[in-house]
Design an enzyme around this catalytic site. Sequence first.
Site: not given
Length: 395
Positions: A209, A278, A288, A304, A306, A322, A336, A340
């Site tokens: 990303n 994710d 390849k 997982p 983390i 975050f 969230k 969490k």
Amino acid sequence: MGQAQQKRIVLGLTGGIAAYKAAELTRLLVKQGMEVQVAMTEAACHFITPATMQALSGRPVLVNQWDAADNGMAHIDASRAADAIVIAPATADFIAKLAHGLADDLLSTLCLARDCPLLVAPAMNRQMWENAATQRNIRQLVADGVTLLGPASGMQACGEEGMGRMLEPAELAHDVLTFFQPKPLSGVKVLLTAGPTYEAIDAVRGITNRSSGKMGYAIAQAALELGAQVTLVSGPTALARPQGVQVVDVTSAAEMFAAVQQHAADADIFIGVAAVADYRVAQPSEQKIKKSADKLTLELIHNPDILAYVANLPKPPFCVGFAAESENLREHAAQKRRAKKLPLLAANLAQQAIGADENELVLFDDAGEHVLPRADKLTLARALLQHMIKLFQKG
Ligand code: CTP
């Protein structure tokens, strides 16, 4: 500012083009209430005049070791009276002298004769900075307990671009001020994740990303300023490592998870800033993949979480999460945080934050939400940690 108001600084200038910035630095330090005694090498006087520095600092500038005006002990007197010596700009040559304990002019003698902290702001061409000899000298200075201020990366006077540019006067003034401030995270171990992860599809391709790692690195830097012992588990980024931070380089989410598992038990605070993928490819190909097939289907499986793992440890460190959201920031972030079980969560809009130099954060904790207005990421990181410290100290 309090304490810093009475501080006495010896500001040493050596011969580099960045010496002109020392004029503004002097003005800012004096404005912050510090007493500034300027000392210049002969070479520095080719770039900026002692008259300018004298006018701004309000005291005669020390240049000549053999000046008979004092008792011949200027090097001892000036360094005895100082709370810190700041060398800005510090050339590669002067850094080499410091690393080897040379004392062949007033400023280097003053440094050798000091019994106060020494702060050094390197300023040089990128190749001089990267040179093995300079890097060796820098490592030596750090090992000797010298505090490095920068350097930064960017456009240089020679027209080249890269590492070695001196920090801007406002950043240096801030760093000097911070140096004298109390260290509320002294002895506290902070573990951070930062940057993106890279999930291999085959030998040469992968899923990642656009996270740059800038926010996580800024928080690492800010935690260090507050006296913390910082371990930064970093995905692939192009950023310079903050000096004094222990960096663990990882590539995939699985590697990041393993590194965090290894360090989490020891951490007092965990801050998950990384944009962890994710999902990962179920069976990455070692070779390849050829484009022979008409259609290629990739099976993705969950990585997982983390942060959730750390927050659910039997004795978890104080956890900060975050949230990068593209819409409905407040609802998603609050949800969230609950899911969490985090005492503190910092939310931002992904499309504004990722890769950018500036950002805006909304903090969520038990007391509600707190907006940290748009600023550069280091300023935000400092504000976030100030907020976090209050909660951490309560808990
Ligand atoms: N995080 C993590 N491990 C993961 C995914 C996320 O540690 N596998 C951490 C991030 O570092 C961040 C927080 O969890 O601190 C939130 O990440 P984010 O991607 O915004 O949320 P997710 O929980 O993954 O939910 P979603 O992607 O559905 O928004």
